[in-house]
Design an enzyme around this catalytic site. Sequence first.
Site, short mmCIF file in Angstrom:
data_model
loop_
_atom_site.label_atom_id
_atom_site.label_comp_id
_atom_site.label_asym_id
_atom_site.label_seq_id
_atom_site.Cartn_x
_atom_site.Cartn_y
_atom_site.Cartn_z
N ASP A 1 38.18 36.64 43.37
CA ASP A 1 36.99 36.96 42.59
C ASP A 1 36.12 35.73 42.55
O ASP A 1 36.63 34.59 42.58
CB ASP A 1 37.35 37.36 41.14
CG ASP A 1 37.63 36.13 40.29
OD1 ASP A 1 38.74 35.59 40.40
OD2 ASP A 1 36.73 35.69 39.54
N ASP B 1 40.19 39.37 33.25
CA ASP B 1 40.89 38.11 33.05
C ASP B 1 41.39 38.05 31.61
O ASP B 1 41.16 38.97 30.82
CB ASP B 1 40.01 36.91 33.43
CG ASP B 1 38.78 36.81 32.55
OD1 ASP B 1 38.66 37.57 31.59
OD2 ASP B 1 37.93 35.94 32.83
#
Lengths: 377, 377
Positions: free
Chosen positions: B268, B93
Amino acid sequence: MSLPNHFELLATDAQARTGRLTTPHGVVRSPAFMPCGTAGAMKGVHWREVRDAGSDIVLGNTYHLMLRPGAERIAALGGLQRFTGWNGPMLTDSGGFQVMSLSDLRKLSENAVTFRSHIDGAKVELSPERSIEVQRLLGSDIAMQLDECVRLPAERADIERAMQLSLRWAERSKRAFEAAPSGTMLFGIVQGGDLPDLRQASARRLADIGFHGYAIGGLAVGEPQAVMLSMIEQTAPCLPSDRPRYLMGVGTPEDILEAVARGIDMFDCVMPTRNGRHGVAFTRFGQINLRNARHADDPRPLGEESPWPAARSYARAYLHHLVKSGETLGAMLLSEINIAYYQQLMQGMRDAIGTGTFEEFRTRTRAGWARGDIDPR
Amino acid sequence: MSLPNHFELLATDAQARTGRLTTPHGVVRSPAFMPCGTAGAMKGVHWREVRDAGSDIVLGNTYHLMLRPGAERIAALGGLQRFTGWNGPMLTDSGGFQVMSLSDLRKLSENAVTFRSHIDGAKVELSPERSIEVQRLLGSDIAMQLDECVRLPAERADIERAMQLSLRWAERSKRAFEAAPSGTMLFGIVQGGDLPDLRQASARRLADIGFHGYAIGGLAVGEPQAVMLSMIEQTAPCLPSDRPRYLMGVGTPEDILEAVARGIDMFDCVMPTRNGRHGVAFTRFGQINLRNARHADDPRPLGEESPWPAARSYARAYLHHLVKSGETLGAMLLSEINIAYYQQLMQGMRDAIGTGTFEEFRTRTRAGWARGDIDPR
């Protein structure tokens, strides 16, 4: 009365011995190290890793298991092996040591020790007979007699009183054990603190009573290593040479190596997993504290030549990061690495005794520990 | 300018899609679930178990890794895959989400977000360019643009401001990414809160800028599931159909099933490991809380028909005992069981989409969850 012998002595090398102990759940190669599956689990390690690391047998703690989930419950679920999924041999302690160290408000009488559970405060009585019953319910392969262990240093009078009580409890334990015959074993426990004459009297009396094996208890409880080794030297010759000898709660790799040199066959200790949780690895070059900043940028593994994959494949920098970050995986990896190192040491000793090269092995192994870790990079 | 397409759409079934995303470290089958290896480790799970459970790709958190052990250090050690031993694809991320949720004293400007590390209080600046640089140093296969995520409910003005800033940061991220070409990918992130017109404007603008794939961010941040699904329905059609679509931070098995039905390809979530640590198992009959006393005497496994060994072989009574005793092994087993269940669900969806039976699969799967756990014994 003598109990059947399940121990086969395969070779000796000076005082060191290698053998095979046959239990209902499989064979234990000795010298043997038993990792501690305290409450029915090895902390941070899967059972398959315990086995793959070379462990033949593990230890379960009667005190923990009788309080939670309960011995009767484990029995109803098919015993400890079935319950936990560890399908190999299991030794259970008597519960006495944890009663002394973990519970509040314990009260010792001739009959039993009474204590309050550290979990829910419930009042529990543990007699020699109840300890045998609990260990039978757990499905233990090797049960231990209830004894009283005195923390050192202590007065002679206290040591002797505990040693004599332990002998009377040994007799009661054996009677309780024999009341329901099985293929399992019962070990007596030598007490006597750091006093050779008491140790020897205890050992001789236990040999007279007759057990499948004999443990030396009440050592590694605060005394110097030299005292411990001296007690072993003076006790072991008083124990039947055809039976296994188990040094309880010991110890560091060096303690174990030196105790094997003095005729001990079995060991248990929480050190591999406890030190692993604290970021410390056992290696052929001694203990390595992964928390140390020297490892932060080091791409090298703990041991390039280790037979254990995790010791070969993970960078020190990664293990350092996991430990510093408090990641469970760090404790998991170091615990399995440590169990594997202990078992590698045991295998090395077994091989060396079998080929009559124990003294060389001992010298080489001590030299590795003394050399210390590789230089920082 | 368009970026090369590494995604191959293999089949669609109504809105649901199955495909293959090819990364430098291997192929990712979609719909894909990415377990979260937050700080370079999967909490309580060995990497080989993550892989064996059917995970093609995992997520690493830039925020955590840039603070400790540091992106430059990981780069010097060969990148995240080499550092951690996870040798498959990895998405990172941007760090923005954790900055918002974990750090103190964050300050947002047009240029960057400035914050104090939750570890040592150090002042750190994270710009779109630095985020790309950090993700490149980590060796990520899929990098995410830096964005600003607004917790819902929020005012339209705040949502719009964050959405517009995220778009400007998307452009800067792409420029930074293109400055050093590689085989890796960059995903843009749709923002716009719970406002369909803003979501659509964000998606269209990102498609104009052109990314390897597109994420929908800022959902599952407090809004009802119906709002989340409605936002997906209204956003997905505005995204290029030949590129992967990733719904960030989602979610429960039901969230995932419903999002796949609406055209999402990647997910996720920390839920499998976090819930595992809290004693909760995901199964085909819904979530099961192993802490519940109903399991204390139950010899049955979590799922006799599960393809995952630990879900088949350990008694509920044992898992209950481990959870109640706070044994690490309980969290370890439930975490791997949960990752395996998520991956089993993903495989079921991939197979069903491939054979045009997704709707049947969805109905059957929802019926299993609704049926609930087996009766206590």
